[in-house]
Write a protein that holds these residues in place. Structure first.
Motif, PDB file in Angstrom:
ATOM      1  N   SER A 444       0.915  -1.155   0.014  1.00  9.55           N
ATOM      2  CA  SER A 444      -0.163  -0.106  -0.018  1.00  9.55           C
ATOM      3  C   SER A 444       0.832   1.087   0.146  1.00  9.55           C
ATOM      4  O   SER A 444       2.114   1.305   0.372  1.00  9.55           O
ATOM      5  N   ARG A 445       0.374   2.381  -0.229  1.00  9.98           N
ATOM      6  CA  ARG A 445       1.250   3.628  -0.445  1.00  9.98           C
ATOM      7  C   ARG A 445       1.455   3.769   1.011  1.00  9.98           C
ATOM      8  O   ARG A 445       2.730   4.348   1.324  1.00  9.98           O
ATOM      9  N   ALA A 446       0.597   3.550   2.168  1.00 11.46           N
ATOM     10  CA  ALA A 446       1.324   3.868   3.587  1.00 11.46           C
ATOM     11  C   ALA A 446       2.535   2.918   3.824  1.00 11.46           C
ATOM     12  O   ALA A 446       3.420   3.134   4.529  1.00 11.46           O
ATOM     13  N   GLU A 447       2.298   1.661   3.474  1.00  8.69           N
ATOM     14  CA  GLU A 447       3.436   0.778   3.645  1.00  8.69           C
ATOM     15  C   GLU A 447       4.822   1.018   2.790  1.00  8.69           C
ATOM     16  O   GLU A 447       5.906   0.911   3.466  1.00  8.69           O
ATOM     17  N   SER A 448       4.641   1.542   1.828  1.00  8.73           N
ATOM     18  CA  SER A 448       5.719   2.308   0.957  1.00  8.73           C
ATOM     19  C   SER A 448       6.383   3.448   1.504  1.00  8.73           C
ATOM     20  O   SER A 448       7.631   3.476   1.502  1.00  8.73           O
ATOM     21  N   ILE A 449       5.766   3.991   1.952  1.00  2.06           N
ATOM     22  CA  ILE A 449       5.906   5.300   2.852  1.00  2.06           C
ATOM     23  C   ILE A 449       6.680   5.096   3.944  1.00  2.06           C
ATOM     24  O   ILE A 449       7.998   5.634   4.341  1.00  2.06           O
ATOM     25  N   LEU A 450       6.211   4.319   4.968  1.00  2.00           N
ATOM     26  CA  LEU A 450       6.809   4.130   6.203  1.00  2.00           C
ATOM     27  C   LEU A 450       8.004   2.978   6.081  1.00  2.00           C
ATOM     28  O   LEU A 450       8.749   3.120   6.767  1.00  2.00           O
ATOM     29  N   GLY A 451       7.825   1.933   5.224  1.00  2.00           N
ATOM     30  CA  GLY A 451       8.579   0.991   5.140  1.00  2.00           C
ATOM     31  C   GLY A 451       9.630   0.759   4.076  1.00  2.00           C
ATOM     32  O   GLY A 451      10.432  -0.152   4.082  1.00  2.00           O
ATOM     33  N   SER A 452       9.822   1.860   3.347  1.00  3.13           N
ATOM     34  CA  SER A 452      10.878   1.800   2.266  1.00  3.13           C
ATOM     35  C   SER A 452      12.067   2.733   2.684  1.00  3.13           C
ATOM     36  O   SER A 452      12.008   3.424   3.760  1.00  3.13           O
ATOM     37  N   CYS A 453      13.259   2.366   2.086  1.00  2.62           N
ATOM     38  CA  CYS A 453      14.561   3.129   2.274  1.00  2.62           C
ATOM     39  C   CYS A 453      14.389   4.733   2.196  1.00  2.62           C
ATOM     40  O   CYS A 453      13.405   5.299   1.548  1.00  2.62           O
ATOM     41  N   LYS A 454      15.105   5.489   2.853  1.00  2.88           N
ATOM     42  CA  LYS A 454      14.786   6.966   2.740  1.00  2.88           C
ATOM     43  C   LYS A 454      16.249   7.627   2.267  1.00  2.88           C
ATOM     44  O   LYS A 454      17.303   6.930   2.345  1.00  2.88           O
ATOM     45  N   ALA A 455      16.227   8.990   2.089  1.00  4.17           N
ATOM     46  CA  ALA A 455      17.558   9.503   1.920  1.00  4.17           C
ATOM     47  C   ALA A 455      17.920  10.385   3.042  1.00  4.17           C
ATOM     48  O   ALA A 455      17.139  10.730   3.902  1.00  4.17           O
TER      49      ALA A 455
END
Length: 949
Positions: A444-455
């Motif tokens: 989901s988009r929420a999963e993608s934002i919370l659970g993905s790598c970041k800069a």
């Protein structure tokens, strides 16, 4: 339990009546995609804020991800797949709708994931107004989000489509004549046609018989010790086929680069909110989601640290029990900074910060895993390195041989650095291995934002010394570099090197610390800092694209104190051929920053003149400003052998093969152009196969701006080898010398007019047992001290609202150095995309796990945020080692907008400077308030008397 009673709904889709059984939970998008297999409308945001799901219902744009399917009863629905077959005012029926044609011609699509929604909303605009202004298009598309394009070409394409409609005829396209070079020509993207018609299949669009659906249970807390868990209730739920957790990993437990989390599933601790803990495979996504709620995980919550300043405190709760949250320092010293500062007439020392940022690719993470022939595990998923992050690491995780794993990259909805996350393919592969059935996992988009790598978040202190004439004598820099929940200094105690890392180290970041300036005395220290967050990795380019905010602000501050022109200070200090950098690297190759300054100079002079007029005519509370910014970053910061293949097929066509993946940046097209010119064959005879580890077994990453320069060069070399093979074969067949042969449209001919076709040459090779495929290997080393730098400089004209803090971008001029432009249309698209990222970073984007996990909540720019005008300029000096002189540049155009915007805000407000980006309205107002005691806000009369810069 999971569904209400079904009801039958009749409606028309693309001119055909359909009757479907739906339940209350079904949205129109679900029926279109899952039942009718009309996958052009995308599920990208889950809450209707991105516009990727838009269809027409009774002629009106409708967000199908929000509309209950039952409400479509009796309605007429048109999707992107049916748009060209509908009759809109002023349009004759044709294969492509004018909007689709315009998007193709102008290169307005790139990854293409959001484009169907853009086209569908634009169709409504053009039906009511087929001669729209730019403002009309900006307003109409302001609720549609795109991450690749920077919106400029999308806006241009809609306006051009209106022209096609008024003409009621497509523009005539001039074909490239045989013998004419294709490198340098605007060939439309070969990847694009399916994206504008909805036929392109991204991972979430794929289906298989008997396919299971997977979901991941994620942490709701930032930091905790795991005490116990119970999956028995979830396992007993009807429809659940398998549950996997930390005890079910047959191979290595670490994800490559520990991205986005260290362990596939953690056993001991939760280290960030959104971390994956367990995964369920079930007969439907709804069953899988229901099962997640039945998994019990008991934890002891621990103190957490999200911000760098909190995590770096000595008493901060440790992310790993055995290590401090702050790494040992990495230091670079060149020259004598004490002596350098003693020589300075002016010393400026300031602190700056960059927040955590989200890649926010429009396509959420997804994977489809299944067993193929001979027990091979096939995973279809978007990855930027299908070999290291794909076959090699996934084989390690699943205790398989690398040759028993095949990665196929379908259409990819953006990358920007996030496609090194392997959580989705590893989990899907693990569940497919466990169940023996195909398994699809879509975040989901929420999963993608919370659970993905970041800069990375970065706090940086710069101390800069300069003489009265603007020459920088020394810098001293301290960098706190956010790493998220893992950093390389942990390797000995955690992964022990089996995580297959491709990470940005502090040393490589410090190789960029001076910016594109020759500074004789440098001292720089950097520290990795662990925080309760996913792993931090590069975004839109490796190695310190966050530093220009600081070093370019320092230059403007120096110029202001010395009453010098900011561009002149940059010219005085610009790095040149023959200079030696602070890491001891002689600058001998493609050193173009000074040339970029020369290219932008007349545009800067014109902008200064406009600034006089703008200030004289400014309407309160708007304050006009002008700013300049520049920077550099590496091209291809790796050391490896890159390979490519070129093959004459039995039908006489030519196939180019490479491990690169297509993500909208254009290698499918540009590799064809490079190969056609290298061989001497017609470009329409050349096809390209990318992103399949079995069919194109040539390992190559698609990051760090390596594709055109290095992989493209390998393609050229392979094509040249094929040319030699074709010539030698034709010489034998025609009993001619190779010098007497020429390539033709259909084959090769000799001076007497005798000829053989390409297909006949292929048959000749087969008959003689000669391999029809040629390979080339390129040894590439772009690591320090052999860095190939690319450069970028830009100017921004903007207005600042002194009451609200709002920023309006009026004009941006961007200069980069791509060498030979293989495909100018593709280069323009990459420039625009980079600019869009730069604008977002400067003004809007910041990630915090407690903010709403949505695209709008994060701060993705929209059409209203981009400048009214964009000018793209180039230094086209050929790069000797690149294919036909080309040099990669996709990430560089995003460098200059950040400091240029910040410097322009200071210029507009009489010195009110934003030190911490993004420059939100509140931060702009705070800067103005801080500045009031130094320089009061000017009146309209005073504005007219201001200096030009």
């Amino acid at each position: 339990m999971l569904k209400t009673d079904a009801q039958t709904v009749k409606f028309t889709v693309n001119g055909r009546e359909t009757e479907e059984a739906v339940v209350a939970e079904d949205k129109l998008l679900d029926v279109l995609r899952e039942t009718l297999d009309l996958t052009g409308a995308k599920k990208a945001c889950d809450n209707g804020e991105c516009g990727s799901c838009i269809v027409l219902m009774n002629g009106k744009p409708t967000k199908s991800c929000l509309l209950p399917a039952a409400r479509a009863a009796g309605k007429d629905v048109v999707t992107i797949e049916g748009l060209a077959d509908t009759s809109l005012q002023g349009i004759e029926d044709r294969i492509l709708h004018p909007l689709q044609q315009a998007f193709l011609e102008l290169g307005a699509t790139q990854c293409g994931f959001c484009i169907p929604g853009m086209i569908m909303r634009s169709a409504v605009l053009l039906k009511s107004k087929n001669d729209p202004s730019r403002e009309d298009v900006v307003k109409a598309l302001s609720k549609n989000l795109c991450r690749c394009t920077g919106y400029t070409k999308i806006i241009e394409a809609v306006i051009y489509a209106g022209e096609l409609m008024r003409r009621n005829a497509p523009r005539e396209i001039t074909e490239i004549a045989f013998g004419e070079k294709t490198v340098g020509q605007n060939l439309p993207s070969r990847y694009t046609p399916d994206t504008v018609t909805g036929q392109a299949k991204y991972t979430a669009d794929l289906k298989m018989d008997g396919m299971l659906h997977a979901k991941i249970l994620r942490s709701e807390v930032h930091h905790a010790r795991i005490l116990r868990y119970d999956i028995s209730k979830a396992r007993a739920l009807p429809g659940v086929v398998a549950i996997v957790g930390p005890d079910d990993i047959p191979g290595t437990p670490f994800l490559p680069n520990c991205q986005p989390q260290v362990y596939i599933f953690p056993k001991d601790k939760i280290r960030f909110k959104g971390e994956g803990l367990f995964a369920v495979a079930a007969t439907s996504e709804r069953v899988a989601e229901a099962a997640l709620k039945l998994i019990e995980v008991v934890v002891e919550e621990l103190p957490h640290a999200i911000e760098l300043s909190d995590a770096a405190r000595p008493n901060s709760s440790r992310i790993f029990d055995f290590a401090d949250n702050v790494s040992p320092p990495v230091e670079i010293i060149d020259g004598d900074v004490v002596k350098g500062f003693a020589e300075a007439d002016l010393i400026v020392e300031k602190e700056y910060s960059v927040p955590v940022r989200e890649h926010a690719a429009m396509e959420p993470e997804a994977a489809l895993a299944y067993e193929g022939e001979n027990g091979k595990l096939i995973i279809k998923t978007p990855l930027y390195h299908a070999f290291v992050q794909g076959t090699e690491s996934i084989a390690n995780n699943l205790a398989m041989k690398q040759e028993d794993v095949r990665i196929i990259c379908p259409a990819m909805g953006g990358n920007f650095g996030t496609r090194g996350d392997t959580m989705a393919p590893v989990v899907a592969g693990l569940l497919a291995q466990k169940t023996g059935k195909p398994v699809k996992l879509v975040f989901s988009r929420a999963e993608s934002i919370l659970g993905s790598c970041k800069a990375p978040s970065v706090n940086v202190r710069y101390k800069t010394g300069a003489t009265r004439d603007g020459r920088i004598t020394a810098i001293e820099v301290d960098v706190l570099h956010g790493a998220g929940s893992w950093a390389p200094y942990l390797v000995p105690e955690t992964t022990k090197g089996v995580e297959l890392c491709c990470f940005e180290t502090l040393k490589t970041a410090l190789s960029h610390i001076t910016g594109p300036y020759h500074i004789p005395n440098v001292k720089a220290r950097a520290y990795d800092v662990l925080t309760n967050a996913p792993r931090f990795v590069p975004l839109r380019g490796t190695n310190a694209n966050y530093l220009p905010l600081a070093y370019e602000s320092q230059i403007d501050l120096i110029a202001g104190h010395l009453n010098m022109d900011p561009l002149e200070v940059r010219r005085i200090n610009a790095i040149k051929y023959g200079d030696v950098t602070h890491i001891g690297q002689p600058m001998t190759e493609h050193v173009n920053y000074l040339k970029e300054i020369e290219v932008i100079e007349p545009h800067y002079a014109a902008a200064r003149k406009r600034l006089e007029d703008r200030r004289a005519n400014a309407m309160e509370p708007w304050l006009p400003g002008l700013g300049v910014g520049g920077g550099w970053r590496n091209v291809g910061y790796v050391a490896m052998t890159l390979s490519a293949g070129a093959e004459i097929r039995s039908d006489g066509t030519i196939l180019i093969l490479a491990g690169t993946v297509e993500q909208g940046q254009g290698p499918t097209t540009q590799f064809a152009q490079i190969a056609a010119d290298a061989i001497g064959a017609p470009v329409d005879r050349v096809s390209v196969l990318l992103g399949d580890t079995d069919e194109a077994p040539y390992p190559a990453p698609t990051f760090s701006s390596i594709t055109t320069t290095a992989t493209g060069r390998a393609v050229q070399m392979a094509a040249e080898n094929l040319r030699k093979l074709l010539l030698s074969s034709a010489a034998g067949m025609l009993q001619s010398s190779e010098e007497d042969l020429v390539f033709t449209v259909k084959g090769i001919a000799n001076a007497a007019g005798a000829a053989v076709t390409y297909a006949e040459i292929a048959s000749y090779l087969d008959e003689n047992g000669i391999n029809r495929r040629c390979r080339a290997d390129l040894d590439w080393n772009g690591e320090a001290p052999n860095i190939l730098y690319g450069y970028n400089i830009g100017l921004v004209e903007l207005d600042v609202n002194s009451v609200t803090g709002e920023i309006k971008l009026k004009n941006h001029v961007n200069v980069c150095d791509p060498g030979t432009l293989v495909n100018p249309l593709a280069v323009e698209g990459q420039v625009d995309g980079g600019i869009g990222f730069g604008i977002g970073f400067a003004l809007k984007e910041a990630f915090h796990p407690d903010n709403p996990p949505t695209l709008v909540g994060y701060g993705i720019p929209n059409t209203t945020d981009v400048p009214d005008s964009v000018t793209r300029l180039y230094v086209e000096e050929p790069f000797e080692r690149g294919p036909f002189g080309a040099k990669s540049m996709a990430e560089h155009p995003g460098i200059s907008p950040i400091p240029a915007i910040i410097n322009a805000i200071a210029n507009a407000t009489g010195g009110a400077r934003v030190w911490d980006i993004p420059a939100t309205p509140k931060r702009v107002l705070d800067a103005i308030e801080r500045n009031r005691g130094i320089v009061k806000l000017p009146s309209k009369e005073e504005l007219a008397q201001w200096p030009k810069v």
